[in-house]
Design an enzyme around this catalytic site. Sequence first.
Site, PDB file in Angstrom:
ATOM      1  N   ALA A  30       0.840  -1.204   0.000  1.00 24.55           N
ATOM      2  CA  ALA A  30       0.000   0.000   0.000  1.00 24.55           C
ATOM      3  C   ALA A  30       0.870   1.248   0.000  1.00 24.55           C
ATOM      4  O   ALA A  30       0.543   2.252   0.626  1.00 24.55           O
ATOM      5  CB  ALA A  30      -0.917   0.006   1.219  1.00 24.55           C
ATOM      6  N   ARG A  36      -3.494   9.723  -8.947  1.00 25.16           N
ATOM      7  CA  ARG A  36      -4.659   9.845  -9.831  1.00 25.16           C
ATOM      8  C   ARG A  36      -5.961   9.961  -9.054  1.00 25.16           C
ATOM      9  O   ARG A  36      -6.980  10.386  -9.620  1.00 25.16           O
ATOM     10  CB  ARG A  36      -4.715   8.642 -10.780  1.00 25.16           C
ATOM     11  CG  ARG A  36      -3.624   8.661 -11.850  1.00 25.16           C
ATOM     12  CD  ARG A  36      -3.541   7.330 -12.573  1.00 25.16           C
ATOM     13  NE  ARG A  36      -4.803   6.946 -13.193  1.00 25.16           N
ATOM     14  CZ  ARG A  36      -5.055   5.729 -13.683  1.00 25.16           C
ATOM     15  NH1 ARG A  36      -4.121   4.787 -13.602  1.00 25.16           N
ATOM     16  NH2 ARG A  36      -6.216   5.464 -14.235  1.00 25.16           N
ATOM     17  N   ASN A 192      -1.512 -11.293 -15.690  1.00 21.94           N
ATOM     18  CA  ASN A 192      -0.925 -11.333 -14.348  1.00 21.94           C
ATOM     19  C   ASN A 192      -1.588 -10.293 -13.445  1.00 21.94           C
ATOM     20  O   ASN A 192      -1.542  -9.100 -13.724  1.00 21.94           O
ATOM     21  CB  ASN A 192       0.579 -11.069 -14.446  1.00 21.94           C
ATOM     22  CG  ASN A 192       1.247 -11.021 -13.086  1.00 21.94           C
ATOM     23  OD1 ASN A 192       0.740 -11.566 -12.104  1.00 21.94           O
ATOM     24  ND2 ASN A 192       2.404 -10.359 -13.021  1.00 21.94           N
ATOM     25  N   ARG A 335     -31.439   6.793  11.497  1.00 23.43           N
ATOM     26  CA  ARG A 335     -30.052   7.128  11.821  1.00 23.43           C
ATOM     27  C   ARG A 335     -29.525   6.189  12.907  1.00 23.43           C
ATOM     28  O   ARG A 335     -30.273   5.404  13.483  1.00 23.43           O
ATOM     29  CB  ARG A 335     -29.976   8.586  12.259  1.00 23.43           C
ATOM     30  CG  ARG A 335     -30.228   9.571  11.115  1.00 23.43           C
ATOM     31  CD  ARG A 335     -30.316  11.008  11.607  1.00 23.43           C
ATOM     32  NE  ARG A 335     -29.115  11.400  12.339  1.00 23.43           N
ATOM     33  CZ  ARG A 335     -29.044  12.499  13.117  1.00 23.43           C
ATOM     34  NH1 ARG A 335     -30.106  13.278  13.261  1.00 23.43           N
ATOM     35  NH2 ARG A 335     -27.932  12.789  13.740  1.00 23.43           N
ATOM     36  N   ASN A 388     -34.741  17.570  21.510  1.00 20.31           N
ATOM     37  CA  ASN A 388     -33.778  16.836  22.342  1.00 20.31           C
ATOM     38  C   ASN A 388     -32.476  17.581  22.605  1.00 20.31           C
ATOM     39  O   ASN A 388     -31.637  17.090  23.347  1.00 20.31           O
ATOM     40  CB  ASN A 388     -33.461  15.488  21.693  1.00 20.31           C
ATOM     41  CG  ASN A 388     -32.903  15.632  20.290  1.00 20.31           C
ATOM     42  OD1 ASN A 388     -33.238  16.572  19.574  1.00 20.31           O
ATOM     43  ND2 ASN A 388     -32.058  14.708  19.881  1.00 20.31           N
TER      44      ASN A 388
END
Length: 466
Positions: A30, A36, A192, A335, A388
Amino acid sequence: MAEEGQVIAFAGKIIVTSSASRPLAVIILAAGQGTRMKSSLHKVLHPIAGRSMLLHLLASVSELAPERQVVVVGAGRAQVEKAVAGTGAVIAVQEAQLGTGHAVAQAHDALAGFAGDVLILYGDVPLVSAGTMRAMLDRLSRGDEPRAVVLGFRPDDAAAYGRIIADGQGIIEKMVEYKDASEGERAVTLCNSGLMAVRSTDLFVLLDQIGNNNAAGEYYLPDIVMLPGGTSAVIETEAWEVAGVNSRAELAGVEAVWQARRRAEAMRDGVTLVAPETVFFAHDTVLGRDVVVEPNVVFGPGVTVADDVVIHAFSHLEGASVASGAAIGPYARLRPGADIGVKAKVGNFVEIKKATVGEGAKVNHLSYVGDASVGAGSNIGAGVITCNYDGFFKYKTEIGAGAFVGSNSALVAPVTIGDGAIVAAGSVVTKPVEADALCLVRPEQIGKAGWAARFRERMTAKKAGK
């Protein structure tokens, strides 16, 4: 990993494993810059189905119970280190970008003392499955014991991929980059992927033997395959599984592949998707049988839906649980913390956040219920809001079983509505309401006869006199 003599199916072929499982280490590359992507977020941390590519890969790897996991990074180390915390993976750093072979070599210290098999994967190739990884390791353990196993694929358009020339037994005769291939070699469709399995006793010895005598001056991992003194093998998988991500467009393409496969899986498992291409799942979405999902529904992470639920069109669910027989939407938003009970109904343009809606309760229209509990069988009228938040803290609203809250009421938390209580429409409730009581919070209605006509006459005259 497979036991000795186990028969498995892979890529349409039957494979018989030949040796007992060995310890496993995984190296995930990584270290690419990901330029890009044009993003400040590390490339491998961009999400597919609500989870980063790297964590998708590590989730598949975890099914193999590896002894060690190493993620090789370059720039963006802090982001990746934070992302893999708690996964068991360690970080190795490739300071200079000198090729894939050089990147793998950076895992040497992290694998000190390890004896077993090594899988080499890519953080921007997130869809490779645990089954495919097992097949690579099983091939590595076959009686002929190849020095390396390469994962090949046959894309619809082989384009500029490197080619693999192999015999009928999958023994690699040649691996060649497209730019170096002859016309005959370019006609070969086996490509590959770059993914590889190697024994730890061979890996770093082989890496020490490759050079960088190429146009880029880099050390290429595939070069270990063609070193003298041993043979390597290839096994095949489908092209979608080794699709890589180097741009936003490719990210969207991999997302589309993942979603298409997940939709097909849902329907196989007994879910009705009215318009499958319009439904989007998260990596951990769980749906029961006989669930009906109408068009344009989005599941964020952390959603569990039980049997016989209907989710109507244009609803969005995240971090929510929905019990059997419930109905959601259309145009509903659940939610995180929303817990919808058996046969409850959350209707159109309703938002539920960190709240339980009890069995058979109804929140049908244009309401916000947050940090609350709604008792079984209660009815929440149109336009009801639980107030609330005071700008600093959140407070809870508790609505008892069988309560009725009239339309356009505001429940100012913290507040409790007792079982069976009725809150009249248009009320602003700031104090507890006893069970079975009527709460009426609004001024007495007054009617003044003829007032409206006199008002219009006066204002018309005033306007005409301008």
